[in-house]
Design a protein around this motif. Structure first.
Motif, short mmCIF file in Angstrom:
data_model
loop_
_atom_site.label_atom_id
_atom_site.label_comp_id
_atom_site.label_asym_id
_atom_site.label_seq_id
_atom_site.Cartn_x
_atom_site.Cartn_y
_atom_site.Cartn_z
N GLY A 159 0.79 -1.22 0.00
CA GLY A 159 0.00 0.00 0.00
C GLY A 159 0.83 1.27 0.00
N SER A 160 0.13 2.39 -0.11
CA SER A 160 0.80 3.70 -0.20
C SER A 160 1.56 4.06 1.07
N VAL A 161 0.95 3.82 2.25
CA VAL A 161 1.62 4.18 3.50
C VAL A 161 2.91 3.40 3.67
N ALA A 162 2.89 2.10 3.34
CA ALA A 162 4.10 1.29 3.44
C ALA A 162 5.21 1.86 2.56
N TYR A 163 4.84 2.31 1.36
CA TYR A 163 5.84 2.88 0.46
C TYR A 163 6.39 4.19 1.02
N MET A 164 5.52 5.02 1.59
CA MET A 164 5.97 6.29 2.17
C MET A 164 7.00 6.08 3.26
N ILE A 165 6.74 5.12 4.17
CA ILE A 165 7.68 4.92 5.28
C ILE A 165 8.95 4.21 4.82
N GLU A 166 8.84 3.39 3.77
CA GLU A 166 10.03 2.73 3.23
C GLU A 166 11.02 3.77 2.70
N THR A 167 10.50 4.84 2.10
CA THR A 167 11.39 5.86 1.55
C THR A 167 12.15 6.59 2.65
N LEU A 168 11.68 6.46 3.90
CA LEU A 168 12.35 7.09 5.04
C LEU A 168 13.19 6.10 5.82
N ASP A 169 13.34 4.89 5.26
CA ASP A 169 14.11 3.83 5.92
C ASP A 169 13.49 3.47 7.27
N ILE A 170 12.15 3.44 7.30
CA ILE A 170 11.42 3.03 8.50
C ILE A 170 10.73 1.70 8.18
N SER A 171 10.97 0.68 8.99
CA SER A 171 10.31 -0.60 8.78
C SER A 171 8.87 -0.54 9.27
N MET A 172 8.03 -1.42 8.75
CA MET A 172 6.64 -1.47 9.20
C MET A 172 6.59 -1.81 10.69
N GLU A 173 7.49 -2.67 11.16
CA GLU A 173 7.52 -3.03 12.57
C GLU A 173 7.77 -1.80 13.45
N ASP A 174 8.74 -0.99 13.05
CA ASP A 174 9.04 0.21 13.84
C ASP A 174 7.91 1.24 13.73
N PHE A 175 7.30 1.32 12.57
CA PHE A 175 6.20 2.28 12.40
C PHE A 175 5.02 1.91 13.30
N LEU A 176 4.73 0.63 13.41
CA LEU A 176 3.65 0.19 14.30
C LEU A 176 4.01 0.48 15.75
N GLY A 177 5.28 0.30 16.10
CA GLY A 177 5.73 0.64 17.45
C GLY A 177 5.55 2.12 17.74
N TYR A 178 5.84 2.95 16.75
CA TYR A 178 5.64 4.39 16.87
C TYR A 178 4.17 4.69 17.15
N MET A 179 3.27 4.04 16.41
CA MET A 179 1.84 4.28 16.60
C MET A 179 1.37 3.84 17.99
N VAL A 180 1.86 2.68 18.43
CA VAL A 180 1.47 2.17 19.74
C VAL A 180 1.92 3.13 20.84
N TYR A 181 3.12 3.67 20.70
CA TYR A 181 3.62 4.62 21.70
C TYR A 181 2.75 5.88 21.72
N GLU A 182 2.37 6.36 20.53
CA GLU A 182 1.53 7.55 20.45
C GLU A 182 0.21 7.34 21.20
N VAL A 183 -0.29 6.13 21.17
CA VAL A 183 -1.57 5.82 21.81
C VAL A 183 -1.43 5.62 23.31
N THR A 184 -0.34 4.97 23.73
CA THR A 184 -0.25 4.51 25.12
C THR A 184 0.53 5.42 26.05
N ARG A 185 1.34 6.32 25.54
CA ARG A 185 2.16 7.11 26.46
C ARG A 185 1.26 7.98 27.36
N GLY A 186 1.59 7.94 28.63
CA GLY A 186 0.82 8.70 29.60
C GLY A 186 -0.47 8.04 30.01
N LYS A 187 -0.79 6.87 29.39
CA LYS A 187 -2.06 6.21 29.70
C LYS A 187 -1.84 4.79 30.23
#
Length: 361
Positions: free
Chosen positions: A306-334
């Protein structure tokens, strides 16, 4: 006590795939996300979502739940809930009733995104450009309603379902040049989706772009994709084959030229629909260079093709790390956040900050 994460998705086999179920995640996407989440120090509880009772029973059986990663659009036992917006809202309302933090959009944002006419109404109250449009609650149009659409929108007209995503119900027939085309497309949508609302908008024939916004405290615009202008309609079938044509995509920096203009629009949309964690929006440019928002997706596909996967690949970000980023955004402070997730978030954040240096203007 282990920290438990619900992974909520929709999946059906290829043999059971119908038009209304095309937004369901593939088995590869499901396994990729599940494996990635399991590396984040969580006990992942996967649920292929069938109905509300299943979700409630799973939550109560495994309680307490730390957080939920949600890519499900609705309930498989009610296929219409996957594209009419009701399922996406219900999932989030149930999670909120149990005080479980979750990824992606809030109920209000999903209501905006899953009802394209409402998206346009919200954005139309700002300076953001949208196509001229009119919506109807049913594809059973009277002569008077067709005339109303022809006067208010005009030809060429683009016809699509008011709900859903992933280009459901969108194909070459969506471009209508006259009344005969209009009647034919309306009949097709009625056959595919029954009495679901439809949207008629002015057709914009120029270049198409897609852009994603991620993060909460400091939302970031990912590299912007400009698609080649060799197809008039990016139907579901066209999108399925775009992975093989990525070399023909043009990447725009969100800090320069037309990319900067698109990024500014994307951030305004994110704010306007009260986005959370991530959205992806599509735009088209007319012959005068004006940019029109034509769709907003509150749960963008995380497929490796998909498009999002391609966008993060161009930044040398793996899907695994990107999902970790999202989880942190949701859970920090909670909720519980492991050191590993925090380190992943820091690493991804640095790459997002330098996004303009990573793409080709």
């Amino acid at each position: 006590m282990s920290n438990k994460m619900l992974f909520i998705y929709n999946h059906v086999s290829r043999q059971n795939m119908t038009e209304e179920l095309k937004e369901c995640a593939s088995d590869i996407t499901v396994s990729t996300i599940k494996n990635a989440l399991s590396l984040l120090s969580y006990d992942v509880i996967s649920i292929n979502l069938m109905n509300e009772q299943q979700l409630r029973e799973t939550i109560e059986y495994h309680s307490p739940i730390t957080c939920a990663f949600v890519i499900a659009e609705g309930f498989l036992s009610e296929p219409s809930s996957l594209y009419d917006g009701s399922g996406a809202l219900s999932i989030r309302q149930i999670l909120e009733s149990y005080s479980i933090p979750y990824t992606h959009s809030t109920p209000k944002t999903m209501e905006f995104c899953r009802n394209k006419d409402l998206t346009y109404k919200i954005l139309g109250e700002t300076e953001i450009l949208i196509p001229k449009f009119i919506s109807f609650s049913s594809p059973h149009l009277t002569e008077k309603e067709m005339i109303e659409a022809e006067i208010s929108v005009g030809y060429p007209m683009f016809i699509k379902p008011a709900g859903g995503g992933n280009s459901l119900g969108i194909d070459e027939l969506s471009i209508c040049e006259n009344r005969n085309d209009l009647v034919k497309k309306i009949g097709q949508l009625q056959e595919l989706f029954g009495e679901q609302p439809i949207l008629m908008e002015s057709y914009i024939s120029g270049s198409e772009f897609t852009v994603a916004v991620v993060g909460n405290a400091s939302p970031t615009v990912l590299p912007i994709i400009e698609f080649p202008n060799d197809v008039q309609v990016r139907s579901h079938a066209v999108k399925a084959g775009e992975y093989e044509k990525r070399d023909s995509f043009r990447l725009l920096s969100p800090h320069e030229g037309k990319g900067s203009e698109i990024a500014e629009i994307a951030l305004k949309v994110y704010q306007g629909i009260q986005g959370k964690d991530m959205i992806r929006l599509d735009l088209k440019m007319d012959q005068f260079g004006n940019l029109f928002v034509i769709d907003v997706n509150g749960t963008p596909s995380l497929s490796s093709k998909g498009s999002v996967a391609y966008m993060i690949e161009t930044l040398d970000i793996s899907m695994e790390d990107f999902l970790g980023y999202m989880v942190y955004e949701v859970t920090r402070g909670k909720s519980f956040v492991s050191e590993h997730v925090e380190e992943v978030w820091k690493s991804v954040s640095k790459k997002l900050i330098s996004v303009d240096a990573q793409v080709v203007a």
